[in-house]
Design a protein around this motif. Sequence first.
Motif, PDB file in Angstrom:
ATOM      1  N   PHE A 399       0.835  -1.208   0.000  1.00  0.00           N
ATOM      2  CA  PHE A 399       0.000   0.000   0.000  1.00  0.00           C
ATOM      3  C   PHE A 399       0.870   1.259   0.000  1.00  0.00           C
ATOM      4  N   ALA A 400       1.936   1.244   0.812  1.00  0.00           N
ATOM      5  CA  ALA A 400       2.826   2.406   0.895  1.00  0.00           C
ATOM      6  C   ALA A 400       3.512   2.659  -0.443  1.00  0.00           C
ATOM      7  N   ALA A 401       3.931   1.566  -1.113  1.00  0.00           N
ATOM      8  CA  ALA A 401       4.588   1.699  -2.427  1.00  0.00           C
ATOM      9  C   ALA A 401       3.599   2.262  -3.446  1.00  0.00           C
ATOM     10  N   LEU A 402       2.370   1.797  -3.362  1.00  0.00           N
ATOM     11  CA  LEU A 402       1.316   2.280  -4.267  1.00  0.00           C
ATOM     12  C   LEU A 402       1.110   3.784  -4.086  1.00  0.00           C
ATOM     13  N   LYS A 403       1.142   4.216  -2.818  1.00  0.00           N
ATOM     14  CA  LYS A 403       0.920   5.629  -2.492  1.00  0.00           C
ATOM     15  C   LYS A 403       2.056   6.494  -3.046  1.00  0.00           C
ATOM     16  N   ASP A 404       3.285   5.961  -2.949  1.00  0.00           N
ATOM     17  CA  ASP A 404       4.458   6.752  -3.355  1.00  0.00           C
ATOM     18  C   ASP A 404       4.696   6.748  -4.867  1.00  0.00           C
ATOM     19  N   LYS A 405       4.590   5.540  -5.461  1.00  0.00           N
ATOM     20  CA  LYS A 405       5.020   5.472  -6.874  1.00  0.00           C
ATOM     21  C   LYS A 405       4.151   4.564  -7.739  1.00  0.00           C
ATOM     22  N   GLY A 406       2.954   4.255  -7.278  1.00  0.00           N
ATOM     23  CA  GLY A 406       2.089   3.390  -8.081  1.00  0.00           C
ATOM     24  C   GLY A 406       2.499   1.939  -7.950  1.00  0.00           C
ATOM     25  N   GLY A 407       1.886   1.080  -8.763  1.00  0.00           N
ATOM     26  CA  GLY A 407       2.180  -0.348  -8.681  1.00  0.00           C
ATOM     27  C   GLY A 407       0.929  -1.121  -8.309  1.00  0.00           C
ATOM     28  N   PRO A 408       1.091  -2.410  -8.028  1.00  0.00           N
ATOM     29  CA  PRO A 408      -0.086  -3.229  -7.730  1.00  0.00           C
ATOM     30  C   PRO A 408      -0.726  -2.847  -6.393  1.00  0.00           C
ATOM     31  N   SER A 409      -2.033  -3.000  -6.305  1.00  0.00           N
ATOM     32  CA  SER A 409      -2.749  -2.710  -5.057  1.00  0.00           C
ATOM     33  C   SER A 409      -3.249  -3.999  -4.429  1.00  0.00           C
ATOM     34  N   PRO A 410      -3.011  -4.185  -3.125  1.00  0.00           N
ATOM     35  CA  PRO A 410      -3.581  -5.358  -2.449  1.00  0.00           C
ATOM     36  C   PRO A 410      -5.115  -5.336  -2.463  1.00  0.00           C
ATOM     37  N   ASP A 411      -5.701  -4.133  -2.528  1.00  0.00           N
ATOM     38  CA  ASP A 411      -7.151  -3.997  -2.659  1.00  0.00           C
ATOM     39  C   ASP A 411      -7.457  -4.043  -4.153  1.00  0.00           C
TER      40      ASP A 411
END
Length: 442
Positions: A399-411
């Motif tokens: 989730f933190a990586a998604l917030k910072d730079k995009g990528g896969p979401s666990p949700d």
Amino acid sequence: MNSYMGDLHVAVIGAGMGGLASALALAKHGIPCIDVYETASNLGFVGAGIQLAPNMARILDYLGCWESIAKEATDIKHAGIRRHNDNTELAHVDLSYILKEYGIPHMVGHRFSLADAILNACKKETAITFHFSTSCTGIKSWTPKPTITVKPREGEPYDVSADIVLAADGIKSVIRPQILKELNVEAEVTDSGQSAYRIMLTREQMTSDPEMLELLDSDQVTRWIGERRHIIAYPISNKSIYNISTAQPDVHFAAAPSATYTTRGSKADMLDNFKDFCPLVLRMLNLVPEGEVCEWKLRVHNPLPTWVRGSVALIGDACHPTLPHLNQGAAQAIEDAGVLAIVLSKLPDHSPDSINKALKVYEHVRKERAETLVALAAASGKTLHLGEGAAREERDKQFAALKDKGGPSPDKAVDAEVQKMILGTDVMRIANDEFEALFQKL
């Protein structure tokens, strides 16, 4: 559209989202005689808010009833995922790209507005006749044409023969067990172990709380996630209502008869269920008037070997009920409707063999996709509900990586790749393009 429609007669069992959308889509594609049988005396739709994903909106736009739904829906531009106990934002997803990518924004609205718009469009179609207060007790005979027995609430049962029967009669379908019995397959509805509260708060109730008003005035879906439970919320009805849906372990239905799907809930139990959630959530739950707490049981069904027998086909929750964690339940029923309209409008003749082959094309286009999304919804729910430990730590890092730079979401409901698969697929176009080849092959 095939001009060879003649006097094709379709009976639709159930006037939920799948049944209504099927009737409308069939009428729009030239099917001349559609009878819809519905147990309820009128369509008083409950369930509060609903997510209106572009794959659903695209079909409703084809059918001419999207505009009125969109007028009071909220255009969702963001999704926020927060930790349950301290309201910390774990991830923030910009959804405004959906409009650019798919031509329609991701919107949320009131379930009643959606159903009412489809119903009103149906009422303008002379091909459609509604039979309210009339339940179907099952298939009386399968051949040469399927015959169903229907029973008006006040009156004697009678038989109806049709060229095609579409069973949109929900998770409690009476037709599904009959099809399975014909195939000697044992399969039952299974408990997910989860239940849901569905809550609608008005602007008047929230007006004195700045934090709540900020949520109501936003273009955001917000999810608070905790161990074995979560809450999802968003503004609907021109932001006059804040819709809140929960998921939590089922305790009230476990001993109830299997036919029981909804119960009057206890406010004290609801507050106890979410007692470790942040003060903002608890303030919102506290606003729910005593006696207005309603709890739904979340039930599912294992994948079926087939959705079709002869000239009878299952639709929507009758064949692919899903947990709400991917926001695709109604959308998938409406996809069924769109595909059925295409395949039945292309029938070369009305023979039982041709009808069966066309229904098998419907199943081929829809079954794997719907069942994939059912499985994804269940898996995403498990990920959202992780308790303390390494798996949750790994999830929160994602989730933190998604917030910072995009990528896969666990949700998975807000994962870009999953959205591409769901929203970027036009099932009606696929059915149209592949019908001839599939019809010859199946």
